[in-house]
Write a protein that holds these residues in place. Structure first.
Motif, mmCIF file in Angstrom:
data_model
loop_
_atom_site.group_PDB
_atom_site.id
_atom_site.type_symbol
_atom_site.label_atom_id
_atom_site.label_comp_id
_atom_site.label_asym_id
_atom_site.label_seq_id
_atom_site.Cartn_x
_atom_site.Cartn_y
_atom_site.Cartn_z
ATOM 1 N N LEU A 142 0.368 -1.026 0.333
ATOM 2 C CA LEU A 142 -0.102 -0.050 0.135
ATOM 3 C C LEU A 142 0.677 1.028 -0.274
ATOM 4 C CD1 LEU A 142 -3.617 1.241 -0.004
ATOM 5 C CD2 LEU A 142 -2.455 0.553 2.264
ATOM 6 N N ALA A 143 0.632 2.320 -1.054
ATOM 7 C CA ALA A 143 1.471 3.279 -0.854
ATOM 8 C C ALA A 143 1.662 4.075 0.051
ATOM 9 C CB ALA A 143 0.966 4.164 -2.116
ATOM 10 N N LYS A 144 2.662 4.657 0.591
ATOM 11 C CA LYS A 144 3.289 5.839 1.734
ATOM 12 C C LYS A 144 3.163 6.619 1.113
ATOM 13 C CE LYS A 144 4.558 1.409 4.767
ATOM 14 N NZ LYS A 144 5.031 1.349 5.187
ATOM 15 N N MET A 145 3.068 7.665 2.131
ATOM 16 C CA MET A 145 3.515 9.398 1.112
ATOM 17 C C MET A 145 3.854 10.116 2.541
ATOM 18 S SD MET A 145 -0.519 9.410 -0.574
ATOM 19 C CE MET A 145 -1.003 8.642 1.031
ATOM 20 N N GLY A 146 4.780 10.675 2.291
ATOM 21 C CA GLY A 146 5.329 11.663 2.274
ATOM 22 C C GLY A 146 7.119 11.476 3.324
ATOM 23 N N ASP A 147 7.769 12.233 3.941
ATOM 24 C CA ASP A 147 8.718 11.828 5.176
ATOM 25 C C ASP A 147 8.252 10.694 5.712
ATOM 26 O OD1 ASP A 147 9.906 13.430 3.298
ATOM 27 O OD2 ASP A 147 10.324 14.932 4.702
ATOM 28 N N ASP A 148 7.534 11.016 6.635
ATOM 29 C CA ASP A 148 6.987 10.232 7.740
ATOM 30 C C ASP A 148 6.076 8.935 7.343
ATOM 31 O OD1 ASP A 148 4.460 11.496 7.211
ATOM 32 O OD2 ASP A 148 3.933 12.510 8.587
ATOM 33 N N LYS A 149 5.748 8.676 6.302
ATOM 34 C CA LYS A 149 5.113 7.595 5.863
ATOM 35 C C LYS A 149 4.117 7.489 5.817
ATOM 36 C CE LYS A 149 9.115 6.870 3.463
ATOM 37 N NZ LYS A 149 8.818 7.453 1.754
ATOM 38 N N TRP A 150 2.976 8.156 6.231
ATOM 39 C CA TRP A 150 1.559 8.373 6.416
ATOM 40 C C TRP A 150 0.716 7.474 4.819
ATOM 41 C CZ3 TRP A 150 -1.381 11.480 3.360
ATOM 42 C CH2 TRP A 150 -0.320 12.640 2.673
ATOM 43 N N VAL A 151 -0.121 7.077 5.582
ATOM 44 C CA VAL A 151 -1.219 6.206 4.727
ATOM 45 C C VAL A 151 -2.645 6.384 4.567
ATOM 46 C CG1 VAL A 151 -2.118 3.812 3.630
ATOM 47 C CG2 VAL A 151 0.451 4.185 4.090
ATOM 48 N N ASP A 152 -3.324 6.832 3.377
ATOM 49 C CA ASP A 152 -4.712 7.395 3.423
ATOM 50 C C ASP A 152 -5.186 7.198 1.923
ATOM 51 O OD1 ASP A 152 -7.372 8.738 3.251
ATOM 52 O OD2 ASP A 152 -7.064 10.693 4.331
ATOM 53 N N LYS A 153 -6.198 6.220 2.049
ATOM 54 C CA LYS A 153 -6.770 5.564 1.333
ATOM 55 C C LYS A 153 -7.997 6.273 0.174
ATOM 56 C CE LYS A 153 -6.292 0.273 2.647
ATOM 57 N NZ LYS A 153 -7.175 -0.880 2.361
ATOM 58 N N ASN A 154 -8.164 7.164 0.895
ATOM 59 C CA ASN A 154 -8.715 8.165 0.393
ATOM 60 C C ASN A 154 -8.442 9.175 -0.728
ATOM 61 O OD1 ASN A 154 -11.751 7.625 1.728
ATOM 62 N ND2 ASN A 154 -10.749 8.666 3.026
ATOM 63 N N ILE A 155 -6.836 9.051 -0.454
ATOM 64 C CA ILE A 155 -6.174 10.112 -1.832
ATOM 65 C C ILE A 155 -5.156 8.974 -2.672
ATOM 66 C CG2 ILE A 155 -3.439 11.381 -1.449
ATOM 67 C CD1 ILE A 155 -4.588 12.184 1.846
ATOM 68 N N ARG A 156 -4.662 8.323 -2.446
ATOM 69 C CA ARG A 156 -4.161 7.181 -3.393
ATOM 70 C C ARG A 156 -4.676 5.810 -2.137
ATOM 71 N NH1 ARG A 156 1.909 7.795 -4.082
ATOM 72 N NH2 ARG A 156 1.335 6.144 -5.928
ATOM 73 N N SER A 157 -4.736 4.708 -3.356
ATOM 74 C CA SER A 157 -4.862 3.786 -2.630
ATOM 75 C C SER A 157 -4.584 2.766 -3.697
ATOM 76 C CB SER A 157 -6.606 3.409 -3.060
ATOM 77 O OG SER A 157 -7.226 3.565 -3.512
ATOM 78 N N ASP A 158 -3.338 2.756 -4.795
ATOM 79 C CA ASP A 158 -2.546 1.685 -5.752
ATOM 80 C C ASP A 158 -1.950 0.737 -4.527
ATOM 81 O OD1 ASP A 158 -1.483 4.602 -4.869
ATOM 82 O OD2 ASP A 158 0.087 3.971 -6.149
ATOM 83 N N ARG A 159 -1.377 0.297 -4.836
ATOM 84 C CA ARG A 159 0.174 -0.705 -4.563
ATOM 85 C C ARG A 159 1.172 -0.659 -4.989
ATOM 86 N NH1 ARG A 159 -4.992 -1.133 -1.798
ATOM 87 N NH2 ARG A 159 -5.288 -2.509 -0.759
ATOM 88 N N LEU A 160 2.253 -0.172 -4.592
ATOM 89 C CA LEU A 160 3.196 -0.021 -5.487
ATOM 90 C C LEU A 160 4.936 -0.477 -4.881
ATOM 91 C CD1 LEU A 160 5.731 2.344 -4.153
ATOM 92 C CD2 LEU A 160 3.769 3.464 -3.893
ATOM 93 N N MET A 161 5.474 -0.957 -5.852
ATOM 94 C CA MET A 161 7.220 -1.166 -4.886
ATOM 95 C C MET A 161 8.416 0.431 -6.256
ATOM 96 S SD MET A 161 8.236 -5.243 -6.399
ATOM 97 C CE MET A 161 10.471 -5.323 -5.984
ATOM 98 N N TRP A 162 8.618 -0.003 -4.972
ATOM 99 C CA TRP A 162 10.149 0.804 -5.517
ATOM 100 C C TRP A 162 11.058 0.025 -6.312
ATOM 101 C CZ3 TRP A 162 9.654 5.977 -5.829
ATOM 102 C CH2 TRP A 162 8.488 6.655 -4.730
#
Length: 267
Positions: free
Chosen positions: A105-125
């Protein structure tokens, strides 16, 4: 109710996580107005210097007309980029990685927060995909081939118009259906996105059809109408989309079936 109370509201100064959470609650017209009133400090967009005598090799991906389009509208679409055989091979490998739990599940920002209402994709760097530490990753040679094929466009730009790009960031994504999406955002601006200049998206959806969703909606300022318009790009298999990372705000519309893509940011 939220939309009706946003007149004159600005998000400037709020943390990115709060800004995006607020935007995710707004309808599109209100979201557009808030974006207009709350502009992130922009980095300069790419401006390709196209000499009238420029001759691009016929086997290169982008023509002079494509470069001119990137300068004006900010995006260009290349269909049948790699061919059906590679498309199906890349899709099968991406599905295997998703099924094995490699995409998270995608994590965002420097503190790696998650919110499926913002983005709900799954990813791999995939930034270190060529490192020996990934030699045992299932399908690694196929993934390396795909990244190399997309990266070829960057090398061609360096050769043809002195693009001067020597760094990339790579991400494999799956929107798993169930109306998964990513709200309106900008890939690179002061304080976020590093030095991303161009975004290259390769779509791996050979059976995509209208109604499956997952289109990329690009917002374009329209000086003639003193406002903005948008264009929806279908995530058709073997389609390569390039756009200006610092210029074009965009969103992924709700996906109703699995939608796979590989994103390479050219720095």
């Amino acid at each position: 109710q939220v939309s009706s109370q946003m007149d004159g509201f600005k998000l400037s100064g709020l943390p990115d996580s709060i800004q995006l959470s607020i935007l995710s609650m707004l309808d599109q017209s209100t979201q557009s107005q808030v974006f207009k009133d709350t502009k992130h400090e922009r980095l300069p967009a790419v401006e390709f210097q196209i000499d009238p005598s420029l001759e691009i090799p016929v086997n290169h991906t982008l023509s002079v007309a494509h470069l001119q389009q990137l300068n004006t509208t900010g995006y260009v679409v290349i269909d049948n980029f790699l061919g059906k055989e590679k498309l199906c091979k890349f899709r099968a490998t991406a599905e295997d990685l998703y099924a094995s739990g490699k995409l998270r599940l995608a994590k965002m920002g420097d503190d790696k927060w998650v919110d499926k209402n913002i983005r709900s994709d799954r990813l791999m760097w995939l930034n270190s995909i060529f490192s020996p530490e990934n030699n045992d990753l299932p399908g690694v040679e196929t993934i390396r081939e795909m990244v190399t094929d997309i990266n070829r466009v960057r090398l061609e730009l360096n050769e043809d118009v002195a693009f001067g790009s020597h760094e990339t960031q790579v991400q494999l994504t799956c929107y798993p259906g169930d109306s998964s999406r990513y709200i309106r955002h900008l890939d690179s601006y002061v304080g976020s996105g590093g030095n991303r200049r161009l975004t290259a998206l390769y779509y791996m959806n050979p059976d995509w059809k209208e109604g499956d969703g997952g289109e990329l909606r690009i917002f374009i300022e329209d000086p003639k109408q003193e406002g903005e318009t948008f264009v929806d790009i279908a995530p058709i298999g073997d389609r390569l989309l390039l756009f200006q990372s610092r210029k074009l705000e965009h969103e992924v519309l709700a996906a109703h079936t699995e939608r796979y893509a590989c994103t390479v940011w050219f720095y």
